[in-house]
Enzyme design. Structure first.
Site, short mmCIF file in Angstrom:
data_model
loop_
_atom_site.label_atom_id
_atom_site.label_comp_id
_atom_site.label_asym_id
_atom_site.label_seq_id
_atom_site.Cartn_x
_atom_site.Cartn_y
_atom_site.Cartn_z
CE1 TYR A 37 -2.34 3.54 2.00
CE2 TYR A 37 -3.89 2.33 0.82
CZ TYR A 37 -3.68 3.41 1.52
OH TYR A 37 -4.26 4.55 1.56
CG ASP A 38 2.99 2.27 3.46
OD1 ASP A 38 3.39 1.84 4.53
OD2 ASP A 38 1.68 2.78 3.82
CB SER A 83 -33.61 15.44 18.28
OG SER A 83 -34.67 16.07 18.42
CG LEU A 84 -34.13 9.76 16.82
CD1 LEU A 84 -33.09 8.60 16.94
CD2 LEU A 84 -35.09 9.61 15.73
CD GLU A 113 -30.69 2.13 11.46
OE1 GLU A 113 -29.52 2.41 11.02
OE2 GLU A 113 -31.75 2.38 11.22
CE LYS A 115 -29.99 8.36 20.25
NZ LYS A 115 -28.83 8.83 20.85
NE ARG A 136 -29.38 16.84 15.58
CZ ARG A 136 -30.16 17.81 16.25
NH1 ARG A 136 -29.13 18.67 16.96
NH2 ARG A 136 -31.15 18.04 16.22
CE LYS A 286 -33.28 5.56 11.64
NZ LYS A 286 -31.94 5.37 10.89
CE LYS A 310 -30.85 8.77 25.45
NZ LYS A 310 -30.04 9.44 24.73
N1 LIG Z 1 -29.12 4.29 13.11
C1 LIG Z 1 -29.40 5.29 13.57
O1 LIG Z 1 -30.50 5.77 12.99
C2 LIG Z 1 -28.77 6.12 14.44
C3 LIG Z 1 -27.55 5.71 15.14
N2 LIG Z 1 -26.89 6.34 16.03
C4 LIG Z 1 -27.38 7.41 16.25
N3 LIG Z 1 -26.70 8.20 17.45
C5 LIG Z 1 -28.50 8.28 15.85
C6 LIG Z 1 -29.04 9.71 16.10
C7 LIG Z 1 -30.33 9.72 15.38
BR1 LIG Z 1 -31.05 11.37 15.21
S1 LIG Z 1 -30.49 8.44 14.20
C8 LIG Z 1 -29.20 7.33 14.89
#
Ligand SMILES: NC(=O)c1cnc(N)c2cc(Br)sc12
Length: 318
Positions: A37-38, A83-84, A113, A115, A136, A286, A310
């Site tokens: 690579y280098d 934000s969520l 997913e 966070k 953001r 989601k 959370k």
């Molecule tokens: N996978 C995701 O949507 C996701 C993952 N990690 C995070 N800190 C956040 C924040 C928002 Br807002 S969405 C999201």
């Protein structure tokens, strides 16, 4: 070597180096040695110095570039980075599910997913070339940190297809890098960072890209802002397409057929989050269908089609 031959050789070297970097950093499966690579990188740098008109910002040789900035330029997000809403227990997840089902007639599938506990960023690609990265900020206005984001090896400077898209994700500092950085800070008599999130944010807010380049930051991409000719109908398809484009997505995502499956996924990660080599502070849930997301829309601050479960704060890494 004439200019035409040099241009062809430079293009070949760039494609090879981008592929090697993708294999090494994103797939964890390098096909060549660091020496190989280098050697190719040195060859590219030499050719670009001999033909400066052929040196372009998307070249792998330009990752850590430029002198320190005097300040960060403010940028407007084309689509706000919202934000969520939060859920703190299983029953609040069921409440979320009831609200979603009140807003759509069709059957609802979810995508769960991890966070990531880092710094939310936006990456803009035009015809496949990384042209701008931003924080953001307050959701509407962020700061241009392109030079610092270019130092993150898992951010491709060129996508595998020439698409124009703005992707969103979380830049983060792996736990191991955080510990090494804080040991170095403490041995220099400097104040250590309180947590990996602060360390990532502090590193990306350095005006000198050479400092950010030394911080071993990483990224997971998880969302889309603007996408010209978006070929997808579901969030799960977007995650798969982003990966095909060479963007690093988090492998732990899961499509769930109902809220009880979501609750099982959440509770499994409450138990296993400490096994990860990066910090998470919850689970993002989601609605998978983009049409249903559109039907459900947004409150003033957050999408109605998503929520964040959370976790309680994790013990500090010592
Ligand atoms: N996978 C995701 O949507 C996701 C993952 N990690 C995070 N800190 C956040 C924040 C928002 Br807002 S969405 C999201």
């Amino acid at each position: 070597m004439n200019a035409t031959e040099a241009k062809q050789k430079i293009e070949t070297l760039r494609q090879d180096l981008e592929q090697y970097s993708y294999e090494y950093h994103t797939l964890d499966d390098p096909s060549v040695s660091d020496y190989e690579y280098d050697k190719k990188m040195q060859e590219l740098i030499k050719l670009e110095e001999e033909h400066p008109d052929l040196k372009t910002p998307d070249s792998p040789s330009q990752r850590v570039g430029g002198k320190p900035l005097d300040a960060f330029v403010k940028v407007q997000h084309d689509i706000p980075m919202l934000s969520l809403g939060n859920a703190f227990n299983d029953e609040e997840l069921r409440d979320f599910d009831r609200r979603v089902k009140n807003g759509t007639d069709a059957e609802v599938n979810y995508v769960c997913e991890l966070k990531i506990d880092g710094l939310a960023v936006s990456l803009k690609y035009e015809d496949g070339i990384f042209v701008r990265g931003a924080t953001r900020g307050d959701g509407t206005t962020g700061e241009d940190i392109t030079k610092n984001l270019r130092t993150i090896r898992n951010i491709p400077l060129r996508l595998k297809e020439p698409v124009t898209v703005e992707v969103r994700g979380e830049a983060y500092m792996p736990k191991k890098s955080f510990m090494v950085l804080n040991e170095a800070k403490e041995s220099n008599g400097e104040e250590p960072f309180a947590n990996p999130r602060n360390a990532a944010a502090g590193s990306l807010r350095q005006l000198d890209p050479k400092i950010a380049a030394k911080r071993n930051l990483d990224i997971f991409l998880y969302g889309i802002g603007v996408w010209e000719n978006d070929p997808t109908d579901a969030h799960s398809e977007r995650l798969e397409k982003m990966k095909e484009l060479g963007l690093k997505t988090n492998p732990e995502w899961k499509k769930c057929n109902d809220i009880e499956e979501v609750i099982d996924y959440v509770n499994s990660w409450v138990e296993h989050r400490a096994d990860l080599d990066y910090e998470i502070d919850g689970i993002v849930i989601k609605v998978d269908s983009l049409d249903q997301q559109e039907d459900l829309g947004f409150t003033a601050k957050s999408p109605r089609w998503a929520t964040a479960y959370k976790f309680p704060a994790e013990e500090a890494i010592t």
